[in-house]
Design a protein around this motif. Structure first.
Motif, PDB file in Angstrom:
ATOM      1  N   ASN A  72      97.970  26.756  78.027  1.00 29.53           N
ATOM      2  CA  ASN A  72      96.782  26.741  78.865  1.00 29.53           C
ATOM      3  C   ASN A  72      96.612  28.063  79.618  1.00 29.53           C
ATOM      4  O   ASN A  72      95.509  28.608  79.738  1.00 29.53           O
ATOM      5  CB  ASN A  72      96.860  25.573  79.849  1.00 29.53           C
ATOM      6  N   ILE A  73      97.724  28.592  80.096  1.00 35.63           N
ATOM      7  CA  ILE A  73      97.690  29.876  80.800  1.00 35.63           C
ATOM      8  C   ILE A  73      97.291  30.981  79.837  1.00 35.63           C
ATOM      9  O   ILE A  73      96.516  31.898  80.178  1.00 35.63           O
ATOM     10  CB  ILE A  73      99.045  30.157  81.462  1.00 35.63           C
ATOM     11  N   ASP A  74      97.803  30.966  78.609  1.00 35.49           N
ATOM     12  CA  ASP A  74      97.438  31.975  77.611  1.00 35.49           C
ATOM     13  C   ASP A  74      95.930  31.958  77.354  1.00 35.49           C
ATOM     14  O   ASP A  74      95.282  33.015  77.207  1.00 35.49           O
ATOM     15  CB  ASP A  74      98.200  31.716  76.308  1.00 35.49           C
ATOM     16  N   ILE A  75      95.384  30.773  77.269  1.00 40.44           N
ATOM     17  CA  ILE A  75      93.936  30.645  77.021  1.00 40.44           C
ATOM     18  C   ILE A  75      93.142  31.268  78.173  1.00 40.44           C
ATOM     19  O   ILE A  75      92.143  31.997  77.968  1.00 40.44           O
ATOM     20  CB  ILE A  75      93.554  29.167  76.841  1.00 40.44           C
ATOM     21  N   LYS A  76      93.574  31.020  79.390  1.00 38.95           N
ATOM     22  CA  LYS A  76      92.888  31.557  80.547  1.00 38.95           C
ATOM     23  C   LYS A  76      92.980  33.072  80.586  1.00 38.95           C
ATOM     24  O   LYS A  76      92.010  33.775  80.930  1.00 38.95           O
ATOM     25  CB  LYS A  76      93.431  30.945  81.832  1.00 38.95           C
ATOM     26  N   LEU A  77      94.147  33.611  80.252  1.00 38.88           N
ATOM     27  CA  LEU A  77      94.312  35.063  80.234  1.00 38.88           C
ATOM     28  C   LEU A  77      93.399  35.712  79.198  1.00 38.88           C
ATOM     29  O   LEU A  77      92.788  36.765  79.444  1.00 38.88           O
ATOM     30  CB  LEU A  77      95.774  35.419  79.963  1.00 38.88           C
ATOM     31  N   ILE A  78      93.335  35.106  78.027  1.00 39.06           N
ATOM     32  CA  ILE A  78      92.484  35.643  76.970  1.00 39.06           C
ATOM     33  C   ILE A  78      91.003  35.612  77.404  1.00 39.06           C
ATOM     34  O   ILE A  78      90.228  36.561  77.183  1.00 39.06           O
ATOM     35  CB  ILE A  78      92.685  34.849  75.670  1.00 39.06           C
ATOM     36  N   LYS A 105     110.347  15.851  76.344  1.00 36.79           N
ATOM     37  CA  LYS A 105     109.073  15.565  77.014  1.00 36.79           C
ATOM     38  C   LYS A 105     108.701  16.704  77.959  1.00 36.79           C
ATOM     39  O   LYS A 105     107.542  17.162  77.999  1.00 36.79           O
ATOM     40  CB  LYS A 105     109.177  14.270  77.794  1.00 36.79           C
ATOM     41  N   GLN A 106     109.649  17.181  78.743  1.00 40.18           N
ATOM     42  CA  GLN A 106     109.355  18.268  79.684  1.00 40.18           C
ATOM     43  C   GLN A 106     109.082  19.564  78.939  1.00 40.18           C
ATOM     44  O   GLN A 106     108.274  20.392  79.403  1.00 40.18           O
ATOM     45  CB  GLN A 106     110.540  18.442  80.652  1.00 40.18           C
ATOM     46  N   HIS A 107     109.757  19.715  77.811  1.00 41.12           N
ATOM     47  CA  HIS A 107     109.507  20.910  77.005  1.00 41.12           C
ATOM     48  C   HIS A 107     108.081  20.886  76.472  1.00 41.12           C
ATOM     49  O   HIS A 107     107.379  21.935  76.457  1.00 41.12           O
ATOM     50  CB  HIS A 107     110.508  20.973  75.843  1.00 41.12           C
ATOM     51  N   THR A 108     107.587  19.740  76.074  1.00 45.10           N
ATOM     52  CA  THR A 108     106.204  19.609  75.587  1.00 45.10           C
ATOM     53  C   THR A 108     105.208  19.936  76.708  1.00 45.10           C
ATOM     54  O   THR A 108     104.207  20.662  76.493  1.00 45.10           O
ATOM     55  CB  THR A 108     105.958  18.187  75.070  1.00 45.10           C
ATOM     56  N   LYS A 109     105.449  19.419  77.921  1.00 40.46           N
ATOM     57  CA  LYS A 109     104.576  19.698  79.060  1.00 40.46           C
ATOM     58  C   LYS A 109     104.608  21.177  79.400  1.00 40.46           C
ATOM     59  O   LYS A 109     103.570  21.788  79.708  1.00 40.46           O
ATOM     60  CB  LYS A 109     105.020  18.890  80.277  1.00 40.46           C
ATOM     61  N   SER A 110     105.829  21.760  79.378  1.00 40.67           N
ATOM     62  CA  SER A 110     105.954  23.183  79.705  1.00 40.67           C
ATOM     63  C   SER A 110     105.193  24.043  78.708  1.00 40.67           C
ATOM     64  O   SER A 110     104.497  25.003  79.091  1.00 40.67           O
ATOM     65  CB  SER A 110     107.436  23.564  79.745  1.00 40.67           C
ATOM     66  N   LYS A 111     105.304  23.705  77.412  1.00 40.66           N
ATOM     67  CA  LYS A 111     104.589  24.472  76.392  1.00 40.66           C
ATOM     68  C   LYS A 111     103.076  24.304  76.550  1.00 40.66           C
ATOM     69  O   LYS A 111     102.301  25.248  76.312  1.00 40.66           O
ATOM     70  CB  LYS A 111     105.034  24.002  75.008  1.00 40.66           C
ATOM     71  N   SER A 112     102.652  23.117  76.967  1.00 33.90           N
ATOM     72  CA  SER A 112     101.219  22.877  77.160  1.00 33.90           C
ATOM     73  C   SER A 112     100.675  23.747  78.292  1.00 33.90           C
ATOM     74  O   SER A 112      99.582  24.334  78.169  1.00 33.90           O
ATOM     75  CB  SER A 112     100.994  21.397  77.480  1.00 33.90           C
TER      76      SER A 112
END
Length: 315
Positions: free
Chosen positions: A241-247, A230-237
């Motif tokens: 989200n950060i990748d999208i913002k950087l792009i 569960k925490q791995h899923t949240k961390s990947k999310s």
């Protein structure tokens, strides 16, 4: 030198030399009546009571009874009474009734045809003169003479009674041993079965304990794994989200107004993103566990006597 020889119930005294030889000859001739009788070819001194046509042997009553009980002689034909031949069929000669005696170990050419009651010993004529004489308080008998009535005498009657009693004791002992052998076999089977039952009980106990411990390990592991997933899923999310913002920021770098607007918005979200990351990191802990072996079981495993011992007693 005087010498005594017992003839039936009387004691004959005679001197050494020619008189002794003549007296000895008369004593031996007194038993010559046995010459007209057929003797047992096995024991030698007892009149024959039967003739085995298969073995071509004359047998006394005792030897005939024994012969009939022997496995190898079953089915042999025994002739008795008037059916019994008076001469040996294989030689067509009268059967000699002369008693067969062993040779004297000291005077090898002499027969052991005398018996000394005092020394309870067979002896030859030379031994009677040299060793078993009146000076040694010996009472010597001529065997062919006393053997005629020995079968009905008290000594032989007592001997046969003692032998029969001994046979019964031996039979009882054999029966007792057979019972004990049966008991030993049964005990061995029972204790082997008990050990197999013990093995099964131990295996079932160990299997049950191991399975319960494995179940606990599995439950802990699966619980930790679910949490981490569960925490791995949240961390990947958050990462996505950060990748999208950087792009998006990179695409706005040529248009300053849009870049300013997006950057201000992203700047306001960074603190929230870091808070989320910190929250995820705080929840990614898992259980550290190990199987603790009981000291009692460790002692059993290290015990040189093993799981059990065989205690030995006497029946």
């Amino acid at each position: 030198m005087k010498f005594r020889i017992v003839k039936k119930d009387e004691i004959c005294s005679f001197s050494s030399g020619r008189n002794m030889a003549e007296s000895m000859s008369r004593t031996m001739n007194a038993g010559s009546d046995d010459a007209s009788k057929v003797l047992c070819e096995l024991c030698g001194n007892v009149p024959a009571d039967a003739y085995c046509s298969d073995c071509s042997e004359f047998l006394c009553a005792a030897c005939a009874n024994l012969h009939e009980r022997q496995r190898m002689a079953r089915g042999h034909r025994l002739l008795r009474g008037a059916d019994m031949p008076s001469i040996h069929p294989t030689s067509a000669k009268p059967v000699s009734a002369t008693a067969r005696f062993p040779k004297c170990p000291q005077h090898q050419e002499k027969d052991l045809e005398f018996f000394c009651d005092i020394h309870d010993l067979q002896c030859c004529v030379a031994c009677t003169v040299l060793q078993h004489n009146q000076y040694n308080q010996c009472t010597v008998v001529y065997i062919p003479e006393v053997a005629k009535d020995y079968k009905t005498g008290p000594e032989y009657v007592q001997l046969t009674a003692d032998l029969k009693q001994s046979k019964q004791l031996a039979a009882n002992c054999s029966t007792d041993i057979e019972k004990k052998m049966k008991a030993v076999k049964q005990l061995m089977t029972e204790e082997s079965t008990n050990l197999e039952t013990y093995r099964t009980e131990l295996k079932e106990f160990v299997d049950k304990q191991i399975n319960e411990l494995k179940s606990q390990v599995k439950q802990l592991g699966e619980k930790d794994m679910d949490l981490l997933k569960k925490q791995h899923t949240k961390s990947k999310s958050i990462e996505d989200n950060i990748d999208i913002k950087l792009i998006k920021l990179q695409t706005c770098e040529e248009t300053p107004c849009e870049l300013f607007t997006e950057a201000k918005q992203a700047r306001n979200e960074v603190a929230q993103l870091r808070k989320g990351i910190a929250d995820i990191a705080s929840k990614t802990k898992y259980h550290l566990y190990s199987v603790h072996k009981y000291d009692q079981m460790e002692a059993v495993l290290k015990n040189k006597d093993g799981l059990a011992t065989v205690e030995i007693g006497k029946a």
